[in-house]
Design a protein around this motif. Structure first.
Motif, PDB file in Angstrom:
ATOM      1  N   PRO A  43       1.267  -0.782  -0.019  1.00  0.00           N
ATOM      2  CA  PRO A  43      -0.306   0.146  -0.007  1.00  0.00           C
ATOM      3  C   PRO A  43       0.869   1.247   0.067  1.00  0.00           C
ATOM      4  CG  PRO A  43      -0.776  -1.657   1.616  1.00  0.00           C
ATOM      5  CD  PRO A  43       0.118  -1.985   1.262  1.00  0.00           C
ATOM      6  N   GLY A  44       1.856   1.294   0.341  1.00  0.00           N
ATOM      7  CA  GLY A  44       2.677   2.347   0.514  1.00  0.00           C
ATOM      8  C   GLY A  44       3.626   2.454  -0.823  1.00  0.00           C
ATOM      9  N   ALA A  65       6.262   3.534   6.153  1.00  0.00           N
ATOM     10  CA  ALA A  65       6.159   4.042   6.487  1.00  0.00           C
ATOM     11  C   ALA A  65       4.011   4.472   6.468  1.00  0.00           C
ATOM     12  CB  ALA A  65       5.852   5.924   7.257  1.00  0.00           C
ATOM     13  N   GLY A  66       3.873   4.298   5.517  1.00  0.00           N
ATOM     14  CA  GLY A  66       2.910   4.512   4.773  1.00  0.00           C
ATOM     15  C   GLY A  66       1.837   2.718   5.273  1.00  0.00           C
ATOM     16  N   SER A  67       2.432   1.554   4.417  1.00  0.00           N
ATOM     17  CA  SER A  67       1.543   0.296   4.691  1.00  0.00           C
ATOM     18  C   SER A  67       2.033   0.429   5.682  1.00  0.00           C
ATOM     19  CB  SER A  67       3.022  -0.425   4.142  1.00  0.00           C
ATOM     20  OG  SER A  67       3.390  -0.281   2.888  1.00  0.00           O
ATOM     21  N   VAL A  68       2.300   0.395   6.893  1.00  0.00           N
ATOM     22  CA  VAL A  68       2.599   0.265   8.644  1.00  0.00           C
ATOM     23  C   VAL A  68       1.161   0.897   9.065  1.00  0.00           C
ATOM     24  CG1 VAL A  68       2.995   0.825  10.758  1.00  0.00           C
ATOM     25  CG2 VAL A  68       4.916  -0.023   8.567  1.00  0.00           C
ATOM     26  N   VAL A  69       1.002   2.376   8.829  1.00  0.00           N
ATOM     27  CA  VAL A  69      -0.218   3.174   8.582  1.00  0.00           C
ATOM     28  C   VAL A  69      -0.807   2.648   8.741  1.00  0.00           C
ATOM     29  CG1 VAL A  69      -1.248   5.470   8.916  1.00  0.00           C
ATOM     30  CG2 VAL A  69       1.008   4.948   9.383  1.00  0.00           C
ATOM     31  N   LEU A  70      -1.294   2.716   6.605  1.00  0.00           N
ATOM     32  CA  LEU A  70      -2.626   1.699   6.652  1.00  0.00           C
ATOM     33  C   LEU A  70      -2.844   0.580   6.855  1.00  0.00           C
ATOM     34  CD1 LEU A  70      -1.825   2.959   3.078  1.00  0.00           C
ATOM     35  CD2 LEU A  70      -3.679   3.649   4.292  1.00  0.00           C
ATOM     36  N   GLY A  71      -2.271  -0.526   7.773  1.00  0.00           N
ATOM     37  CA  GLY A  71      -2.173  -1.242   7.946  1.00  0.00           C
ATOM     38  C   GLY A  71      -2.035  -1.596   9.658  1.00  0.00           C
ATOM     39  N   VAL A  72      -2.160  -0.383  10.279  1.00  0.00           N
ATOM     40  CA  VAL A  72      -2.672  -0.413  11.298  1.00  0.00           C
ATOM     41  C   VAL A  72      -4.164  -0.039  11.666  1.00  0.00           C
ATOM     42  CG1 VAL A  72      -2.798   1.272  13.595  1.00  0.00           C
ATOM     43  CG2 VAL A  72      -0.833   0.174  12.753  1.00  0.00           C
ATOM     44  N   LEU A  73      -4.242   1.194  10.251  1.00  0.00           N
ATOM     45  CA  LEU A  73      -5.893   1.634   9.931  1.00  0.00           C
ATOM     46  C   LEU A  73      -6.675   0.817  10.041  1.00  0.00           C
ATOM     47  CD1 LEU A  73      -5.127   5.357   8.188  1.00  0.00           C
ATOM     48  CD2 LEU A  73      -5.873   4.792  10.944  1.00  0.00           C
ATOM     49  N   VAL A  74      -6.451  -0.156   9.131  1.00  0.00           N
ATOM     50  CA  VAL A  74      -7.368  -1.183   8.916  1.00  0.00           C
ATOM     51  C   VAL A  74      -7.763  -1.733   9.861  1.00  0.00           C
ATOM     52  CG1 VAL A  74      -7.609  -2.579   7.067  1.00  0.00           C
ATOM     53  CG2 VAL A  74      -6.758  -0.954   5.777  1.00  0.00           C
ATOM     54  N   SER A  75      -6.824  -2.440  10.599  1.00  0.00           N
ATOM     55  CA  SER A  75      -6.923  -3.496  11.459  1.00  0.00           C
ATOM     56  C   SER A  75      -7.752  -2.773  13.200  1.00  0.00           C
ATOM     57  CB  SER A  75      -5.644  -3.792  12.684  1.00  0.00           C
ATOM     58  OG  SER A  75      -4.819  -4.070  11.610  1.00  0.00           O
ATOM     59  N   ALA A  91      -8.271  -8.130   2.226  1.00  0.00           N
ATOM     60  CA  ALA A  91      -8.566  -7.361   0.835  1.00  0.00           C
ATOM     61  C   ALA A  91      -8.521  -6.018   0.388  1.00  0.00           C
ATOM     62  CB  ALA A  91     -10.081  -7.841   0.299  1.00  0.00           C
ATOM     63  N   ALA A  92      -8.984  -5.404   1.641  1.00  0.00           N
ATOM     64  CA  ALA A  92      -9.138  -3.280   2.234  1.00  0.00           C
ATOM     65  C   ALA A  92      -7.939  -2.860   1.682  1.00  0.00           C
ATOM     66  CB  ALA A  92      -9.662  -3.034   3.232  1.00  0.00           C
ATOM     67  N   LEU A  93      -6.234  -3.388   2.472  1.00  0.00           N
ATOM     68  CA  LEU A  93      -4.870  -2.616   1.710  1.00  0.00           C
ATOM     69  C   LEU A  93      -4.918  -3.423   0.103  1.00  0.00           C
ATOM     70  CD1 LEU A  93      -3.315  -3.848   4.243  1.00  0.00           C
ATOM     71  CD2 LEU A  93      -3.823  -1.784   4.225  1.00  0.00           C
ATOM     72  N   ALA A  94      -5.655  -4.180   0.066  1.00  0.00           N
ATOM     73  CA  ALA A  94      -5.424  -4.834  -1.754  1.00  0.00           C
ATOM     74  C   ALA A  94      -6.145  -4.063  -2.861  1.00  0.00           C
ATOM     75  CB  ALA A  94      -5.429  -6.430  -2.517  1.00  0.00           C
ATOM     76  N   ILE A  95      -7.597  -3.024  -1.683  1.00  0.00           N
ATOM     77  CA  ILE A  95      -8.719  -2.544  -3.058  1.00  0.00           C
ATOM     78  C   ILE A  95      -7.244  -1.426  -3.238  1.00  0.00           C
ATOM     79  CG2 ILE A  95     -10.747  -1.151  -2.625  1.00  0.00           C
ATOM     80  CD1 ILE A  95     -11.407  -3.875  -1.963  1.00  0.00           C
ATOM     81  N   PHE A  96      -7.713  -0.801  -1.940  1.00  0.00           N
ATOM     82  CA  PHE A  96      -6.108   0.272  -1.354  1.00  0.00           C
ATOM     83  C   PHE A  96      -4.864   0.394  -2.676  1.00  0.00           C
ATOM     84  CE2 PHE A  96      -3.165   3.255  -0.392  1.00  0.00           C
ATOM     85  CZ  PHE A  96      -3.712   4.626  -0.009  1.00  0.00           C
ATOM     86  N   THR A  97      -4.179  -0.275  -2.906  1.00  0.00           N
ATOM     87  CA  THR A  97      -3.065  -0.515  -3.359  1.00  0.00           C
ATOM     88  C   THR A  97      -3.917  -0.537  -5.438  1.00  0.00           C
ATOM     89  OG1 THR A  97      -2.535  -2.419  -1.747  1.00  0.00           O
ATOM     90  CG2 THR A  97      -1.323  -2.270  -4.069  1.00  0.00           C
ATOM     91  N   GLN A  98      -4.527  -1.479  -5.463  1.00  0.00           N
ATOM     92  CA  GLN A  98      -4.999  -1.630  -6.970  1.00  0.00           C
ATOM     93  C   GLN A  98      -5.727  -0.234  -7.565  1.00  0.00           C
ATOM     94  OE1 GLN A  98      -4.099  -3.718  -8.849  1.00  0.00           O
ATOM     95  NE2 GLN A  98      -4.512  -5.925  -7.441  1.00  0.00           N
ATOM     96  N   THR A  99      -6.412   0.780  -6.746  1.00  0.00           N
ATOM     97  CA  THR A  99      -6.385   1.426  -6.989  1.00  0.00           C
ATOM     98  C   THR A  99      -5.812   3.130  -6.941  1.00  0.00           C
ATOM     99  OG1 THR A  99      -8.695   1.661  -5.628  1.00  0.00           O
ATOM    100  CG2 THR A  99      -8.739   3.659  -5.849  1.00  0.00           C
ATOM    101  N   CYS A 100      -4.913   2.776  -6.072  1.00  0.00           N
ATOM    102  CA  CYS A 100      -3.665   4.032  -6.435  1.00  0.00           C
ATOM    103  C   CYS A 100      -2.702   3.840  -7.791  1.00  0.00           C
ATOM    104  CB  CYS A 100      -2.624   3.527  -5.603  1.00  0.00           C
ATOM    105  SG  CYS A 100      -3.513   4.684  -4.003  1.00  0.00           S
ATOM    106  N   VAL A 101      -3.111   1.888  -8.064  1.00  0.00           N
ATOM    107  CA  VAL A 101      -2.062   2.088  -9.549  1.00  0.00           C
ATOM    108  C   VAL A 101      -2.881   2.113 -10.706  1.00  0.00           C
ATOM    109  CG1 VAL A 101      -1.047   0.191  -9.991  1.00  0.00           C
ATOM    110  CG2 VAL A 101      -0.844  -0.110  -8.416  1.00  0.00           C
ATOM    111  N   ILE A 102      -4.008   1.834 -10.300  1.00  0.00           N
ATOM    112  CA  ILE A 102      -4.872   2.509 -11.405  1.00  0.00           C
ATOM    113  C   ILE A 102      -5.145   4.196 -11.494  1.00  0.00           C
ATOM    114  CG2 ILE A 102      -7.281   2.389 -12.666  1.00  0.00           C
ATOM    115  CD1 ILE A 102      -7.711  -0.204 -11.113  1.00  0.00           C
ATOM    116  N   VAL A 103      -4.987   4.826 -10.864  1.00  0.00           N
ATOM    117  CA  VAL A 103      -5.418   6.293  -9.991  1.00  0.00           C
ATOM    118  C   VAL A 103      -4.218   6.722 -10.966  1.00  0.00           C
ATOM    119  CG1 VAL A 103      -5.033   8.398  -9.581  1.00  0.00           C
ATOM    120  CG2 VAL A 103      -7.292   6.601  -8.715  1.00  0.00           C
ATOM    121  N   ALA A 104      -2.514   6.182 -10.624  1.00  0.00           N
ATOM    122  CA  ALA A 104      -1.041   6.525 -10.935  1.00  0.00           C
ATOM    123  C   ALA A 104      -1.213   6.415 -12.867  1.00  0.00           C
ATOM    124  CB  ALA A 104      -0.189   5.740 -10.138  1.00  0.00           C
TER     125      ALA A 104
END
Length: 135
Positions: A43-44, A65-75, A91-104
């Motif tokens: 995710p980061g 840092a971003g990955s750890v923060v996002l993981g903690v927020l989801v948890s 799945a939530a982290l994967a959706i975030f990751t795929q969304t960022c990849v698509i938008v980029a």
């Protein structure tokens, strides 16, 4: 192939692999390595694709840092909503990751397409010799 494109493809593959590993329940060190690698860098790094240019060291630090923060927020969100599930979290982290990849990727494609309609229109308020009235 640019580094961002390779990174995007790798992140998409890693996210998909992590969801499959958790969904199927693949035991063993290979599955654990895939999931841990995804949770700690996926995710980061995807978020860094949306940021401006940065050095390799900065990208790695922001990604971790971003990955750890996002993981903690989801948890924390799953704990507060009493919906703890490893598959849901991944799945939530994967959706975030795929969304960022698509938008980029979309932003990169849109930025490279020249706009032909700007050549036909003048940039000033005066068009075809006529001035516009103000007031």
């Amino acid at each position: 192939m640019t580094i961002d494109r390779r990174l995007s493809l790798g992140l998409s593959a890693l996210a998909t692999s992590a969801v499959v590993v958790v969904g199927v329940g693949l035991p063993g060190p290979i599955g654990e390595l895939i999931v841990l690698a995804f949770v700690f860098i996926g995710p980061g790094f995807a978020a860094t694709l949306l940021m401006g240019p940065m050095g390799a060291e900065a990208r790695v630090l922001v990604a971790l840092a971003g990955s750890v923060v996002l993981g903690v927020l989801v948890s924390v969100a799953m704990v507060f909503t009493d919906t703890w599930s490893a598959l849901l979290g991944i799945a939530a982290l994967a959706i975030f990751t795929q969304t960022c990849v698509i938008v980029a990727a979309r932003r990169h494609v849109v930025a490279r397409v020249p706009r032909s309609d700007q050549d036909d229109q003048p940039s000033s308020p005066v068009r075809a010799g006529k001035e516009t009235e103000h007031g």
